[in-house]
Design a protein around this motif. Structure first.
Motif, PDB file in Angstrom:
ATOM      1  N   ALA A 292      17.723  11.615  15.014  1.00 20.72           N
ATOM      2  CA  ALA A 292      17.288  11.023  16.276  1.00 20.72           C
ATOM      3  C   ALA A 292      18.307  11.322  17.380  1.00 20.72           C
ATOM      4  O   ALA A 292      19.513  11.318  17.145  1.00 20.72           O
ATOM      5  N   ASP A 293      17.805  11.578  18.565  1.00 21.55           N
ATOM      6  CA  ASP A 293      18.658  11.883  19.727  1.00 21.55           C
ATOM      7  C   ASP A 293      19.685  12.963  19.410  1.00 21.55           C
ATOM      8  O   ASP A 293      20.844  12.895  19.848  1.00 21.55           O
ATOM      9  N   ASN A 294      19.282  13.969  18.659  1.00 23.49           N
ATOM     10  CA  ASN A 294      20.162  15.089  18.329  1.00 23.49           C
ATOM     11  C   ASN A 294      20.292  16.004  19.546  1.00 23.49           C
ATOM     12  O   ASN A 294      19.319  16.678  19.916  1.00 23.49           O
ATOM     13  N   PRO A 295      21.447  16.077  20.208  1.00 24.17           N
ATOM     14  CA  PRO A 295      21.563  16.907  21.414  1.00 24.17           C
ATOM     15  C   PRO A 295      21.282  18.377  21.114  1.00 24.17           C
ATOM     16  O   PRO A 295      21.674  18.904  20.066  1.00 24.17           O
ATOM     17  N   VAL A 296      20.616  19.045  22.034  1.00 25.19           N
ATOM     18  CA  VAL A 296      20.349  20.476  21.903  1.00 25.19           C
ATOM     19  C   VAL A 296      21.232  21.253  22.871  1.00 25.19           C
ATOM     20  O   VAL A 296      21.804  20.691  23.817  1.00 25.19           O
ATOM     21  N   TRP A 297      21.330  22.542  22.631  1.00 25.80           N
ATOM     22  CA  TRP A 297      22.183  23.392  23.449  1.00 25.80           C
ATOM     23  C   TRP A 297      21.755  23.360  24.912  1.00 25.80           C
ATOM     24  O   TRP A 297      22.585  23.500  25.817  1.00 25.80           O
ATOM     25  N   ASP A 298      20.465  23.165  25.167  1.00 30.13           N
ATOM     26  CA  ASP A 298      19.958  23.103  26.535  1.00 30.13           C
ATOM     27  C   ASP A 298      20.670  22.025  27.357  1.00 30.13           C
ATOM     28  O   ASP A 298      20.901  22.191  28.551  1.00 30.13           O
ATOM     29  N   LEU A 299      21.018  20.919  26.711  1.00 29.72           N
ATOM     30  CA  LEU A 299      21.786  19.866  27.370  1.00 29.72           C
ATOM     31  C   LEU A 299      23.277  20.157  27.322  1.00 29.72           C
ATOM     32  O   LEU A 299      23.964  20.114  28.348  1.00 29.72           O
ATOM     33  N   VAL A 300      23.784  20.454  26.144  1.00 28.88           N
ATOM     34  CA  VAL A 300      25.225  20.623  25.955  1.00 28.88           C
ATOM     35  C   VAL A 300      25.794  21.674  26.904  1.00 28.88           C
ATOM     36  O   VAL A 300      26.871  21.500  27.496  1.00 28.88           O
ATOM     37  N   SER A 301      25.065  22.762  27.085  1.00 24.88           N
ATOM     38  CA  SER A 301      25.567  23.869  27.908  1.00 24.88           C
ATOM     39  C   SER A 301      25.587  23.538  29.396  1.00 24.88           C
ATOM     40  O   SER A 301      26.209  24.268  30.177  1.00 24.88           O
ATOM     41  N   GLN A 302      24.927  22.461  29.791  1.00 29.18           N
ATOM     42  CA  GLN A 302      24.815  22.144  31.216  1.00 29.18           C
ATOM     43  C   GLN A 302      25.936  21.255  31.745  1.00 29.18           C
ATOM     44  O   GLN A 302      26.041  21.061  32.961  1.00 29.18           O
TER      45      GLN A 302
END
Length: 569
Positions: A292-302
């Motif tokens: 659940a709520d596992n961050p993806v690269w789309d968020l992390v990279s921003q």
């Protein structure tokens, strides 16, 4: 409010449990199920319990809402929303009936005037909250301001979206007139004038938004109202002592701080695990659930760098995927747990979490197409690190539905669209200063000087993405601003870690740190639906077909086979 929660638990569970409650004023109550409804409005405890039962309808932690956008791992595949399923349907009329009963009958009782007005003010707020959420989902819905009787026609047509906004705003104005400025102490968690004023700012921002005004998204007259309302809210709240809490990482664990405006309270025992920590933690330090709520690269990279510049644009802090965690906006470390990072989780202060397939293993590691869509990251926000693995479901961190940062960014958005870009810039600087981003020699915290209206609009949108990660705002922001096309048709990615050659994962003498690994961005899902499906019709969700079959006066939204226009234009 925590005392109130214990009161309602006693009142709603019957005589046997009442006898075990510790509130002396409740010990001699009869079985509440046997009460004549008219007695509720002559007894403060019963009236209070009736209202707190309505409070239970408020949403808690928005776990997994990041799946709808570009925050967490799952995707909305084809036909996720249909007229016949329950996805994205909001029809709160059972709760609204309870509220209408209170507002209709309370004046016929003998409650003290000040107490009665407090309950009525809270009820007006709660009704506005539920109507607003229904309108955000569907556009205009039937307005019922009195409980329907068996003699009434139960087939009621939808009101226009404009009529619904007017009704919501009138309810909020009534709440603002009746409520005290701020509830504290045992009453913390009740809706007060501060919450109603802040929420009115949110309502006005939506009313002005592209979602509701697609033909005139940024030059309609509602933006001026949104600016005035949010400016008033900001000034009023600051006058009450609200502001940004200095420690971004501590917002959730230091409950009731100066940033918390509208709070849904959790407590152990009684109301726990709203954050679903047993599903959010890595499975190796949890049980029965993960992903659940596992961050993806789309968020992390921003996340920006420490100087506020986007990765790859900073001259002070060069960026490389192989050292992606270094020199980032401090909100990065407050939100994202990455491979080899320290993540105590009730184990020990120096415990490191691994997400590679050797040290993290199949339990916690990421490989493309792996079960549970693990992404190579976990979220820290709202996670109680003090809980052991055995205690993981005891998380009782409060959910803050509105915090002061939202009031500021709502104001900034409205300010930008009404020619007050200087005020919008000042808010962004304030948010970034609290985050711990460096001011720089120009004092702009990495922001561009002299931004156009469009550039400022994008900067605010980006700031909300980072500031409110996993707070249930990203998807609704994309929808409110009609920006879902940015994600439609896109796949999500994770970050795979692998030990560098020559390092032995079985070497117990070595503590492996993030630089001991190489990193590769990989598509997250390789089986089943891989790409997000966010069609234009999702800007207003359909009324459930079952509701239309029960009430033939309901018209379906025009993008779902009907004739009802849910916009304001």
């Amino acid at each position: 409010m925590k005392k109130i929660l214990s009161i309602v638990c006693c009142l709603l569970t019957g005589t046997a449990f009442i006898q075990s409650c510790k509130n002396d004023e409740l010990l001699n109550l009869q079985n509440p199920q046997a009460y004549n409804p008219s007695e509720v409005w002559r007894d403060q405890n019963l009236a209070n319990a009736y209202l707190v039962d309505i409070y239970a309808s408020l949403p808690g932690w928005p776990v997994n809402q990041g799946d709808y956008a570009d925050e967490s791992a799952n995707v909305l595949g084809p036909d996720y929303v249909t007229t016949s399923n329950n996805n994205f349907k909001y029809w709160p009329y059972n709760t609204i009936r309870k509220i209408n009963i209170l507002l209709t009958e309370i004046d016929g009782g003998t409650l003290p005037e000040a107490f009665k007005n407090s309950l009525k003010g809270q009820a007006h707020f709660l009704r506005a909250f539920h109507y607003f959420k229904a309108v955000v989902y569907h556009g205009g819905v039937p307005i019922l301001d009195k409980p329907q009787l068996l003699t009434d026609s139960l087939s009621v047509a939808r009101n226009s979206t404009a009529e619904c906004f007017a009704f919501i705003l009138q309810d909020l104005d009534n709440a603002i007139k009746m409520l005290p400025d701020k509830y504290t102490g045992a009453d913390f968690g009740r809706m007060d004038k501060a919450a109603a004023t802040a929420f009115k700012g949110r309502v006005m921002l939506y009313k002005a938004s592209p979602q509701f005004n697609p033909a005139n998204p940024y030059s309609n007259s509602y933006w001026a109202d949104a600016y005035t309302t949010n400016k008033t809210a900001r000034e009023f709240l600051e006058g009450l002592g609200y502001g940004l809490y200095p420690d971004y990482a501590g917002i959730w664990m230091n409950e009731g701080n100066r940033e918390d405006i509208m709070t849904v309270i959790y407590q152990n025992p009684g109301k726990i695990n709203g954050r679903m920590e047993h599903c959010i933690r890595p499975l190796g330090q949890s049980k029965d659930c993960t992903g659940a709520d596992n961050p993806v690269w789309d968020l992390v990279s921003q996340y920006p760098m420490k100087d506020g510049k986007q990765p790859g644009t900073s001259t002070k802090y060069p960026y490389n995927v192989q050292t992606f965690w270094q020199n980032r906006d401090p909100r990065f470390d407050a939100t994202i747990a990455y491979n080899g990072s320290i993540f105590p989780l009730g184990v020990r202060a120096d415990y490191r979490q691994y997400t590679d397939l050797q040290l993290g293993g199949l339990v916690d590691g990421f490989g493309p197409g792996q079960q549970f869509n693990r992404s190579g990251f976990y979220t820290r926000k709202g996670v109680d690190n003090s809980l052991s693995q055995a205690q993981v479901a005891l998380n009782a961190v409060d959910w803050v539905e509105i915090r002061f940062a939202e009031v500021l960014l709502n104001f900034a958005e409205a300010a930008n669209e009404t020619g007050h870009s200087d005020e919008a810039l000042a808010v962004l600087k304030q948010i970034r200063q609290r985050a711990g981003i460096e001011a720089g020699t120009d004092g702009l915290y990495g922001l561009k000087n002299g931004m156009t209206r469009l550039e400022m609009r994008d900067a605010i949108y980006q700031e909300r993405f980072i500031e409110f990660a996993f707070e249930g705002k990203r998807f609704w922001d994309m929808r409110r601003l009609r920006r879902m096309s940015e994600l439609n048709g896109k796949a999500k990615s994770g970050l795979q870690a692998q030990l560098k050659p020559g390092l032995d994962p079985n070497d117990r003498s070595k503590v492996f740190v993030p630089t001991d690994f190489t990193y590769t961005v990989r598509e997250l899902i390789i089986n089943g639906p891989r790409q997000m499906v966010l069609p234009e019709s999702y800007y207003f969700f359909p009324i459930a077909q079952g509701e239309i079959e029960k009430n033939p006066k309901l018209k379906q939204n025009k993008d779902w086979g009907g004739t009802f226009d849910p916009t304001l234009q």
